[in-house]
Design an enzyme around this catalytic site. Structure first.
Site, PDB file in Angstrom:
ATOM      1  N   LYS A  91      -4.789  -1.417  19.624  1.00 27.94           N
ATOM      2  CA  LYS A  91      -3.503  -0.824  19.280  1.00 27.94           C
ATOM      3  C   LYS A  91      -2.410  -1.908  19.251  1.00 27.94           C
ATOM      4  CE  LYS A  91      -0.141   2.543  20.795  1.00 27.94           C
ATOM      5  NZ  LYS A  91       0.429   3.217  21.955  1.00 27.94           N
ATOM      6  N   ASN A 113      -0.828  10.296   2.943  1.00 26.56           N
ATOM      7  CA  ASN A 113       0.153  11.036   2.139  1.00 26.56           C
ATOM      8  C   ASN A 113       0.066  12.516   2.489  1.00 26.56           C
ATOM      9  OD1 ASN A 113      -1.850  12.340   0.281  1.00 26.56           O
ATOM     10  ND2 ASN A 113      -2.302  10.193  -0.143  1.00 26.56           N
ATOM     11  N   LYS A 150      -2.024   6.908 -17.928  1.00 25.95           N
ATOM     12  CA  LYS A 150      -3.209   6.952 -17.053  1.00 25.95           C
ATOM     13  C   LYS A 150      -4.433   7.482 -17.804  1.00 25.95           C
ATOM     14  CE  LYS A 150      -0.767   7.119 -12.672  1.00 25.95           C
ATOM     15  NZ  LYS A 150      -0.176   7.911 -11.596  1.00 25.95           N
ATOM     16  N   ASP A 189      -3.359   4.124  -2.740  1.00 25.50           N
ATOM     17  CA  ASP A 189      -3.445   3.005  -3.684  1.00 25.50           C
ATOM     18  C   ASP A 189      -3.567   1.668  -2.953  1.00 25.50           C
ATOM     19  OD1 ASP A 189      -3.327   4.432  -6.100  1.00 25.50           O
ATOM     20  OD2 ASP A 189      -1.173   4.740  -5.820  1.00 25.50           O
ATOM     21  N   ILE A 199     -11.178   4.860  -7.870  1.00 24.28           N
ATOM     22  CA  ILE A 199     -12.436   5.631  -7.968  1.00 24.28           C
ATOM     23  C   ILE A 199     -12.618   6.198  -9.372  1.00 24.28           C
ATOM     24  CG2 ILE A 199     -13.657   7.652  -7.055  1.00 24.28           C
ATOM     25  CD1 ILE A 199     -11.978   7.153  -4.422  1.00 24.28           C
ATOM     26  N   PHE A 257      -5.963  13.383 -12.417  1.00 24.39           N
ATOM     27  CA  PHE A 257      -4.639  13.939 -12.168  1.00 24.39           C
ATOM     28  C   PHE A 257      -3.655  12.775 -12.257  1.00 24.39           C
ATOM     29  CE2 PHE A 257      -4.403  18.325 -10.370  1.00 24.39           C
ATOM     30  CZ  PHE A 257      -5.727  18.664 -10.558  1.00 24.39           C
TER      31      PHE A 257
HETATM   32  O1  PMT Z   1      -3.721  18.531  -2.014  1.00 24.47           O
HETATM   33  P1  PMT Z   1      -2.502  19.358  -2.369  1.00 24.47           P
HETATM   34  O2  PMT Z   1      -1.513  19.434  -1.238  1.00 24.47           O
HETATM   35  O3  PMT Z   1      -2.907  20.709  -2.889  1.00 24.47           O
HETATM   36  O4  PMT Z   1      -1.720  18.620  -3.554  1.00 24.47           O
HETATM   37  C1  PMT Z   1      -2.307  18.471  -4.799  1.00 24.47           C
HETATM   38  C2  PMT Z   1      -2.006  17.108  -5.430  1.00 24.47           C
HETATM   39  C3  PMT Z   1      -0.505  16.994  -5.663  1.00 24.47           C
HETATM   40  C4  PMT Z   1      -2.462  15.981  -4.494  1.00 24.47           C
HETATM   41  C5  PMT Z   1      -2.815  17.045  -6.766  1.00 24.47           C
HETATM   42  O5  PMT Z   1      -2.386  18.083  -7.602  1.00 24.47           O
HETATM   43  C6  PMT Z   1      -2.615  15.704  -7.468  1.00 24.47           C
HETATM   44  O6  PMT Z   1      -1.673  15.495  -8.221  1.00 24.47           O
HETATM   45  N1  PMT Z   1      -3.570  14.754  -7.240  1.00 24.47           N
HETATM   46  C7  PMT Z   1      -3.525  13.378  -7.736  1.00 24.47           C
HETATM   47  C8  PMT Z   1      -2.767  12.536  -6.743  1.00 24.47           C
HETATM   48  C9  PMT Z   1      -2.731  11.083  -7.129  1.00 24.47           C
HETATM   49  O7  PMT Z   1      -3.098  10.256  -6.340  1.00 24.47           O
HETATM   50  O8  PMT Z   1      -2.335  10.830  -8.354  1.00 24.47           O
HETATM   51  P2  PMT Z   1      -2.166   9.336  -8.977  1.00 24.47           P
HETATM   52  O9  PMT Z   1      -1.313   9.522 -10.165  1.00 24.47           O
HETATM   53  O10 PMT Z   1      -1.718   8.378  -7.951  1.00 24.47           O
HETATM   54  O11 PMT Z   1      -3.650   8.944  -9.389  1.00 24.47           O
HETATM   55  C10 PMT Z   1      -4.156   9.124 -10.714  1.00 24.47           C
HETATM   56  C11 PMT Z   1      -5.615   9.505 -10.675  1.00 24.47           C
HETATM   57  O12 PMT Z   1      -6.405   8.411 -10.178  1.00 24.47           O
HETATM   58  C12 PMT Z   1      -5.932  10.699  -9.780  1.00 24.47           C
HETATM   59  O13 PMT Z   1      -6.930  11.451 -10.427  1.00 24.47           O
HETATM   60  C13 PMT Z   1      -6.479  10.043  -8.506  1.00 24.47           C
HETATM   61  O14 PMT Z   1      -7.432  10.883  -7.828  1.00 24.47           O
HETATM   62  C14 PMT Z   1      -7.166   8.815  -9.080  1.00 24.47           C
HETATM   63  N2  PMT Z   1      -7.222   7.654  -8.156  1.00 24.47           N
HETATM   64  C15 PMT Z   1      -6.079   7.056  -7.729  1.00 24.47           C
HETATM   65  C16 PMT Z   1      -6.169   5.923  -6.910  1.00 24.47           C
HETATM   66  C17 PMT Z   1      -7.442   5.453  -6.526  1.00 24.47           C
HETATM   67  N3  PMT Z   1      -7.574   4.402  -5.738  1.00 24.47           N
HETATM   68  N4  PMT Z   1      -8.544   6.070  -6.964  1.00 24.47           N
HETATM   69  C18 PMT Z   1      -8.463   7.148  -7.771  1.00 24.47           C
HETATM   70  O15 PMT Z   1      -9.482   7.728  -8.169  1.00 24.47           O
END
Ligand code: PMT
Length: 400
Positions: free
Chosen positions: A288, A209, A336, A278, A306, A322
């Site tokens: 390849k 991403n 969330k 995800d 995580i 986040f």
């Molecule tokens: O890196 P930048 O370019 O500065 O951009 C910042 C950002 C937009 C990436 C950041 O501000 C942000 O929003 N990060 C969270 C991105 C995300 O994956 O969000 P989510 O809504 O999909 O996930 C929810 C939470 O679960 C997040 O805290 C994520 O780290 C966590 N997660 C998600 C999937 C996974 N397999 N494990 C996780 O821990």
């Protein structure tokens, strides 16, 4: 957010934004601060000392009216936990940058040994003038914090950067600055995930991403500046880790999970800022994949969550997630918060130009179980300071 018991010396200089100082005093007092005001002569042309004395419940310091109290500039400087100049005109910034002691406010600024915070407000051309910018840089070099200005329509009808930052944002940033100056995370261990993960398809292709790591790295810097011992678990980004921060570099979600699990038990606070994939390809091709005219399907399987996995630990750190959303931001973020059992979640509206993934700026709504704070669009550096301040305050309240 607390300014409880703080002694704030508010310096008001003469620009049109001086009228906002009345509301600013109310807000500072509402957040628990004691406020004393010093006005320049020109500020009194915009708003009366009586108004500010009434709101602050202290006599206002004015030029030439301190003859019965000749040491006022010293006494008041010692009284203050912070000197806040809002609004600060171009003239005031120039005087401060060059160490002038020509009126009560400038002598007080020179005598101050506490943090000094300046909120500029002026015409956009005056703000962008190289002389003003050089003065601002000089003040920053002396350790003065500059908060704002923001861009928008100005009293003169022009549009650009130079407006006094919104009053709520001044309070947020002031609190963040004081928390950082007071090392609000001293002795705490903080782990932050940042950047993207990349999930291999074959030896040369991957799923990923647009995360640049800027937000997570800014958080690492802010937490370190606030006194924390910081471990930054980062996916591949084109940035160096802030000095003093321990960097653990990973590529995939699985590697990030393993790196987090290796030491998260010793952490006081965990902040999941990484954009973890995800899904990953169910199988990684060892060679390849050859191009063919056929439509190709790649079977994807979910990665480990995580953040949610912290709930399986015997002792869980204070967890901040986040939520990167493109619609129904607050509802999805609250979903969330509950599903991943976080203490706080940063609702991040992504997919719009100028904020979120890759940009230098961002905006979030901080959501907790009994908390909602809007942090409007600003640099990721400033935003990170405000977030760390709110995280530290909430963490401490939870521990009480
Ligand atoms: O890196 P930048 O370019 O500065 O951009 C910042 C950002 C937009 C990436 C950041 O501000 C942000 O929003 N990060 C969270 C991105 C995300 O994956 O969000 P989510 O809504 O999909 O996930 C929810 C939470 O679960 C997040 O805290 C994520 O780290 C966590 N997660 C998600 C999937 C996974 N397999 N494990 C996780 O821990």
């Amino acid at each position: 957010m607390s300014l409880q018991g703080k002694h704030i010396l508010l310096g008001v200089s003469g620009g049109i934004a001086a009228y906002k100082s009345a509301e600013l005093i109310r807000l500072l007092v509402k957040h628990g601060a004691q406020v004393r005001v010093v006005m320049t002569h020109s500020a009194t042309q915009f708003i009366t000392p009586l108004t500010l004395a009434t709101l602050s419940q202290h006599p206002v310091g004015l030029d030439g009216e301190d003859l019965d109290e000749p040491m006022r500039h010293i006494d008041w400087a010692r009284w203050a936990d912070v000197v806040l100049l809002a609004p600060a005109t171009a003239q005031r910034i120039a005087l401060m940058a060059h160490g002038f002691a020509s009126d009560l406010l400038s002598t007080l600024c020179l005598a101050a040994e506490c943090p000094v915070v300046v909120c500029p407000a002026m015409n956009q051309a005056m703000w962008s003038n190289p002389a003003t910018q050089a003065n601002v840089a000089r003040l920053e070099g002396y350790g003065v914090a500059i908060i704002g200005p923001e861009a928008g329509e100005q009293a003169c009808g022009e549009i650009g950067a130079g407006r006094l930052l919104t009053l709520t944002e001044i309070v947020v940033q002031l609190t963040a600055h004081l928390n950082s100056a007071e090392q609000c995370l001293a002795g705490k261990k903080v782990m932050i995930t940042a950047g993207p993960t990349i999930e291999a398809i074959d030896p040369v292709r991957f799923l990923s991403n647009h995360s640049s790591g800027k937000m997570g790295y800014a958080l690492a810097q802010a937490a370190y500046s606030a006194g924390a011992e910081v471990t930054l678990v980062s996916g591949p980004v084109a940035m160096s880790a802030p000095a003093g921060v321990t960097l653990v570099s990973v590529h995939s979600a699985e590697q990030m999970f393993n790196a987090v699990q290796a030491s998260v038990q010793q952490m006081d606070i965990f902040i999941g800022c990484a954009a973890v994939a995800d899904y990953r390809p169910e199988s990684v091709q060892s060679q390849k994949i050859k191009k063919s005219p056929e439509v190709m399907t790649i079977q994807l399987t979910p990665t480990i969550d995580i953040l949610a996995s912290l709930n399986d630990l015997p002792t869980k750190p204070f967890a901040v997630g986040f939520a990167a959303e493109t619609q129904n931001i607050k509802d999805y973020a609250l979903g969330k918060l509950e599903a991943k059992k976080c203490d706080l979640i940063m609702a991040n509206h992504v997919g719009i130009e100028g904020t979120g993934f890759g940009s230098d700026d961002n905006a979030v709504t901080v959501l907790g179980h009994d908390l909602q704070i809007e942090l409007p669009k600003q640099s990721k550096t400033m935003l990170a300071r405000a977030m760390i301040s709110i995280i530290a305050d909430t963490y401490k309240q939870r521990k009480l």
